[in-house]
Design a protein around this motif. Sequence first.
Motif, PDB file in Angstrom:
ATOM      1  N   GLY A 173       0.805  -1.215   0.000  1.00 19.83           N
ATOM      2  CA  GLY A 173       0.000   0.000   0.000  1.00 19.83           C
ATOM      3  C   GLY A 173       0.837   1.263   0.000  1.00 19.83           C
ATOM      4  N   SER A 174       2.009   1.225   0.661  1.00 16.59           N
ATOM      5  CA  SER A 174       2.888   2.389   0.685  1.00 16.59           C
ATOM      6  C   SER A 174       3.539   2.636  -0.671  1.00 16.59           C
ATOM      7  CB  SER A 174       3.989   2.196   1.740  1.00 16.59           C
ATOM      8  OG  SER A 174       3.464   2.246   3.050  1.00 16.59           O
ATOM      9  N   LEU A 175       3.883   1.563  -1.378  1.00 12.34           N
ATOM     10  CA  LEU A 175       4.658   1.687  -2.613  1.00 12.34           C
ATOM     11  C   LEU A 175       3.815   1.560  -3.869  1.00 12.34           C
ATOM     12  CD1 LEU A 175       7.775  -0.425  -1.605  1.00 12.34           C
ATOM     13  CD2 LEU A 175       7.351   2.012  -1.257  1.00 12.34           C
ATOM     14  N   HIS A 176       2.685   0.875  -3.768  1.00 13.48           N
ATOM     15  CA  HIS A 176       1.799   0.660  -4.924  1.00 13.48           C
ATOM     16  C   HIS A 176       0.349   0.919  -4.483  1.00 13.48           C
ATOM     17  CE1 HIS A 176       5.117  -1.368  -7.076  1.00 13.48           C
ATOM     18  NE2 HIS A 176       5.379  -1.934  -5.917  1.00 13.48           N
ATOM     19  N   PRO A 177       0.016   2.162  -4.163  1.00 11.49           N
ATOM     20  CA  PRO A 177      -1.317   2.436  -3.598  1.00 11.49           C
ATOM     21  C   PRO A 177      -2.467   2.108  -4.540  1.00 11.49           C
ATOM     22  CG  PRO A 177      -0.172   4.485  -4.146  1.00 11.49           C
ATOM     23  CD  PRO A 177       0.836   3.385  -4.272  1.00 11.49           C
ATOM     24  N   GLY A 178      -2.207   1.977  -5.821  1.00 13.13           N
ATOM     25  CA  GLY A 178      -3.281   1.661  -6.762  1.00 13.13           C
ATOM     26  C   GLY A 178      -3.576   0.185  -6.898  1.00 13.13           C
ATOM     27  N   VAL A 179      -2.798  -0.666  -6.232  1.00 15.57           N
ATOM     28  CA  VAL A 179      -2.972  -2.118  -6.336  1.00 15.57           C
ATOM     29  C   VAL A 179      -3.688  -2.617  -5.099  1.00 15.57           C
ATOM     30  CG1 VAL A 179      -1.810  -4.351  -6.551  1.00 15.57           C
ATOM     31  CG2 VAL A 179      -0.879  -2.332  -7.724  1.00 15.57           C
ATOM     32  N   SER A 180      -4.837  -3.222  -5.284  1.00 10.92           N
ATOM     33  CA  SER A 180      -5.592  -3.711  -4.137  1.00 10.92           C
ATOM     34  C   SER A 180      -6.282  -5.020  -4.480  1.00 10.92           C
ATOM     35  CB  SER A 180      -6.631  -2.671  -3.687  1.00 10.92           C
ATOM     36  OG  SER A 180      -7.517  -2.372  -4.745  1.00 10.92           O
ATOM     37  N   PRO A 181      -6.587  -5.835  -3.478  1.00  9.10           N
ATOM     38  CA  PRO A 181      -7.229  -7.124  -3.735  1.00  9.10           C
ATOM     39  C   PRO A 181      -8.629  -6.951  -4.313  1.00  9.10           C
ATOM     40  CG  PRO A 181      -6.283  -7.047  -1.525  1.00  9.10           C
ATOM     41  CD  PRO A 181      -6.272  -5.654  -2.052  1.00  9.10           C
ATOM     42  N   ARG A 182      -9.058  -7.976  -5.022  1.00  9.92           N
ATOM     43  CA  ARG A 182     -10.401  -8.015  -5.593  1.00  9.92           C
ATOM     44  C   ARG A 182     -11.125  -9.252  -5.060  1.00  9.92           C
ATOM     45  NH1 ARG A 182     -10.503  -8.147 -11.937  1.00  9.92           N
ATOM     46  NH2 ARG A 182      -9.342  -6.217 -11.530  1.00  9.92           N
ATOM     47  N   TYR A 183     -12.407  -9.080  -4.769  1.00  4.57           N
ATOM     48  CA  TYR A 183     -13.182 -10.228  -4.302  1.00  4.57           C
ATOM     49  C   TYR A 183     -13.360 -11.223  -5.445  1.00  4.57           C
ATOM     50  CZ  TYR A 183     -16.963 -12.970  -2.218  1.00  4.57           C
ATOM     51  OH  TYR A 183     -17.743 -14.002  -1.721  1.00  4.57           O
ATOM     52  N   SER A 184     -13.146 -12.488  -5.153  1.00  2.00           N
ATOM     53  CA  SER A 184     -13.218 -13.528  -6.184  1.00  2.00           C
ATOM     54  C   SER A 184     -14.640 -13.874  -6.580  1.00  2.00           C
ATOM     55  CB  SER A 184     -12.544 -14.800  -5.667  1.00  2.00           C
ATOM     56  OG  SER A 184     -13.296 -15.359  -4.597  1.00  2.00           O
ATOM     57  N   GLY A 185     -15.605 -13.527  -5.735  1.00  6.38           N
ATOM     58  CA  GLY A 185     -16.981 -13.954  -5.950  1.00  6.38           C
ATOM     59  C   GLY A 185     -17.352 -15.170  -5.136  1.00  6.38           C
ATOM     60  N   SER A 186     -16.376 -15.724  -4.401  1.00  5.29           N
ATOM     61  CA  SER A 186     -16.620 -16.944  -3.631  1.00  5.29           C
ATOM     62  C   SER A 186     -16.168 -16.780  -2.193  1.00  5.29           C
ATOM     63  CB  SER A 186     -15.888 -18.133  -4.253  1.00  5.29           C
ATOM     64  OG  SER A 186     -16.397 -18.437  -5.529  1.00  5.29           O
ATOM     65  N   THR A 187     -16.800 -17.556  -1.326  1.00  6.59           N
ATOM     66  CA  THR A 187     -16.417 -17.645   0.073  1.00  6.59           C
ATOM     67  C   THR A 187     -16.127 -19.107   0.375  1.00  6.59           C
ATOM     68  OG1 THR A 187     -17.045 -16.891   2.304  1.00  6.59           O
ATOM     69  CG2 THR A 187     -18.754 -18.006   1.013  1.00  6.59           C
ATOM     70  N   SER A 188     -15.416 -19.382   1.454  1.00  5.79           N
ATOM     71  CA  SER A 188     -14.973 -20.763   1.698  1.00  5.79           C
ATOM     72  C   SER A 188     -15.132 -21.145   3.166  1.00  5.79           C
ATOM     73  CB  SER A 188     -13.508 -20.925   1.283  1.00  5.79           C
ATOM     74  OG  SER A 188     -13.083 -22.257   1.451  1.00  5.79           O
ATOM     75  N   TRP A 189     -15.908 -22.204   3.402  1.00  4.13           N
ATOM     76  CA  TRP A 189     -15.937 -22.834   4.719  1.00  4.13           C
ATOM     77  C   TRP A 189     -14.756 -23.782   4.826  1.00  4.13           C
ATOM     78  CZ3 TRP A 189     -21.118 -22.954   2.445  1.00  4.13           C
ATOM     79  CH2 TRP A 189     -22.033 -22.113   3.112  1.00  4.13           C
ATOM     80  N   ARG A 190     -14.211 -23.932   6.037  1.00  6.86           N
ATOM     81  CA  ARG A 190     -13.104 -24.859   6.263  1.00  6.86           C
ATOM     82  C   ARG A 190     -13.252 -25.470   7.640  1.00  6.86           C
ATOM     83  NH1 ARG A 190      -8.179 -21.120   6.045  1.00  6.86           N
ATOM     84  NH2 ARG A 190      -9.690 -19.700   6.978  1.00  6.86           N
ATOM     85  N   ALA A 191     -12.774 -26.701   7.777  1.00  2.00           N
ATOM     86  CA  ALA A 191     -12.835 -27.358   9.082  1.00  2.00           C
ATOM     87  C   ALA A 191     -11.769 -28.440   9.164  1.00  2.00           C
ATOM     88  CB  ALA A 191     -14.212 -27.960   9.323  1.00  2.00           C
ATOM     89  N   LEU A 192     -11.277 -28.676  10.373  1.00  2.00           N
ATOM     90  CA  LEU A 192     -10.395 -29.790  10.692  1.00  2.00           C
ATOM     91  C   LEU A 192     -11.145 -30.734  11.619  1.00  2.00           C
ATOM     92  CD1 LEU A 192      -7.035 -27.929  11.288  1.00  2.00           C
ATOM     93  CD2 LEU A 192      -7.349 -29.798   9.678  1.00  2.00           C
ATOM     94  N   LEU A 193     -11.163 -32.022  11.259  1.00  2.00           N
ATOM     95  CA  LEU A 193     -11.872 -33.022  12.040  1.00  2.00           C
ATOM     96  C   LEU A 193     -10.917 -34.143  12.432  1.00  2.00           C
ATOM     97  CD1 LEU A 193     -15.086 -33.526   9.834  1.00  2.00           C
ATOM     98  CD2 LEU A 193     -14.691 -31.793  11.580  1.00  2.00           C
ATOM     99  N   PRO A 194     -11.278 -34.925  13.462  1.00  2.13           N
ATOM    100  CA  PRO A 194     -10.504 -36.144  13.734  1.00  2.13           C
ATOM    101  C   PRO A 194     -10.579 -37.072  12.525  1.00  2.13           C
ATOM    102  CG  PRO A 194     -12.001 -35.626  15.545  1.00  2.13           C
ATOM    103  CD  PRO A 194     -12.370 -34.720  14.414  1.00  2.13           C
ATOM    104  N   VAL A 195      -9.504 -37.822  12.284  1.00  2.00           N
ATOM    105  CA  VAL A 195      -9.468 -38.698  11.118  1.00  2.00           C
ATOM    106  C   VAL A 195     -10.551 -39.768  11.182  1.00  2.00           C
ATOM    107  CG1 VAL A 195      -7.837 -40.406  12.017  1.00  2.00           C
ATOM    108  CG2 VAL A 195      -7.837 -39.834   9.567  1.00  2.00           C
ATOM    109  N   SER A 196     -11.081 -40.020  12.358  1.00  2.00           N
ATOM    110  CA  SER A 196     -12.173 -40.989  12.497  1.00  2.00           C
ATOM    111  C   SER A 196     -13.412 -40.571  11.705  1.00  2.00           C
ATOM    112  CB  SER A 196     -12.538 -41.177  13.974  1.00  2.00           C
ATOM    113  OG  SER A 196     -12.917 -39.942  14.556  1.00  2.00           O
ATOM    114  N   ALA A 197     -13.496 -39.280  11.336  1.00  2.00           N
ATOM    115  CA  ALA A 197     -14.644 -38.819  10.552  1.00  2.00           C
ATOM    116  C   ALA A 197     -14.681 -39.452   9.164  1.00  2.00           C
ATOM    117  CB  ALA A 197     -14.609 -37.293  10.423  1.00  2.00           C
ATOM    118  N   LEU A 198     -13.555 -40.016   8.711  1.00  2.00           N
ATOM    119  CA  LEU A 198     -13.524 -40.671   7.404  1.00  2.00           C
ATOM    120  C   LEU A 198     -14.151 -42.064   7.424  1.00  2.00           C
ATOM    121  CD1 LEU A 198      -9.922 -39.806   6.109  1.00  2.00           C
ATOM    122  CD2 LEU A 198     -12.090 -38.779   5.393  1.00  2.00           C
ATOM    123  N   GLU A 199     -14.319 -42.628   8.608  1.00  2.00           N
ATOM    124  CA  GLU A 199     -14.829 -43.996   8.700  1.00  2.00           C
ATOM    125  C   GLU A 199     -16.220 -44.098   8.075  1.00  2.00           C
ATOM    126  OE1 GLU A 199     -14.709 -45.138  12.782  1.00  2.00           O
ATOM    127  OE2 GLU A 199     -12.518 -44.963  12.926  1.00  2.00           O
TER     128      GLU A 199
END
Length: 403
Positions: A173-199
Amino acid sequence: MRERTAVVVGGGLAGLASAVGLARSGWHTRILERRPATGEVGAGLALPRNGVAALNTLGIEEEVVDQAGLRTLATGFVDTLGRRILTLPDTDPRVRRATTIWGFHRQALHALLHRAALREGVELVDGARVTHVSAGRPGGEPAVVRWQRDDGEHETEAGLVVGADGMWSAVRGSLHPGVSPRYSGSTSWRALLPVSALEGTGLDGRLVEYWGPGAEFGVMRVSADQVYWYGYVRQPERTVFDDELATARAYFADWAPEVVALISATTPDQLMRHDVHHLPDGPERYDRGRVVLVGDAAHGALPTMGQGAATAMEDGATLGRLAGPAHEGDLGRALAEFDALRRPRCQAIAKQARSIARVGADLGGGWRQGLRNAAFRLIPASRLVVMARGAVEWTPPEPLAPA
């Protein structure tokens, strides 16, 4: 100001990798991290072979990587009901090499790099919020970093500043104030579970990705006792759900039984969600004066290539190689070479990530799904190797010869 003093802004994966690379090359290195204590949030990630090659360059042996993460394979893509779209055969050695990945809890990879930084004598300053950076000039005035902490305002001169402070980088932002992130259009849920959840799911812990209309679901093991899943869906930016878990369960309710089972096994405290942003139009250069950008601050890409952490590791390894002891007084040349090596590669990976998103998670419903699925089923394994090789077959650069 000592010429060989480096300040790394950001103590995440990219910052730690850069700090380790620079410290191993003789730089007196300090990390300024905004959070109260250095650490890492997030759930799981897949680190392709090029990321492990970069860790090896940083002095982290592959055996150590295996202990912190879990070596596994990407198996390809299936539809919402689990039917094959594109299978990555594990019997072909060429394909297997390209599809070998290491599953990590993000905190485990961060801890690996954190320990390496401490071994190399890197100084870690937490609770430091950077407010401005002046680039300085190689061979001339130093770079200057201004930052705030609970004990007041600070100003630090440095021979080199590394902007590793993520997608919303204050350094950029200090060196390239015109460059900023853009929303991709998507959101993401994430989770970590015990490996037993694969059973009972029929899943064996290798990475499998499900493609559906405007959505993607992925699952893989990240350790001996943990499995990671994500649900990536089209959604307006900053959407708020009264009940995150109930919404995720409802969204994927008609998907394959194993997808439904994993989300059903998730508890509210295991679930997180974030909107996905990227830098489709990054800075015109990664270097300016005595400052260089790395990681998401330079080339934040969509996650559809799974290369975010790996390219951050490459950045750190490359910077350490190029800005080594041979370049006392020749920093400008080293940083220009860093830009020449890293920017075309990272731009190409980001472009490929956008292409995958268009035919994958971002693709609409109806006839588009059937057409895409039929076309992908015709892609031969040899073509897959060619597509993947450019990303995963990375080697570190040789140190520059003294001018």
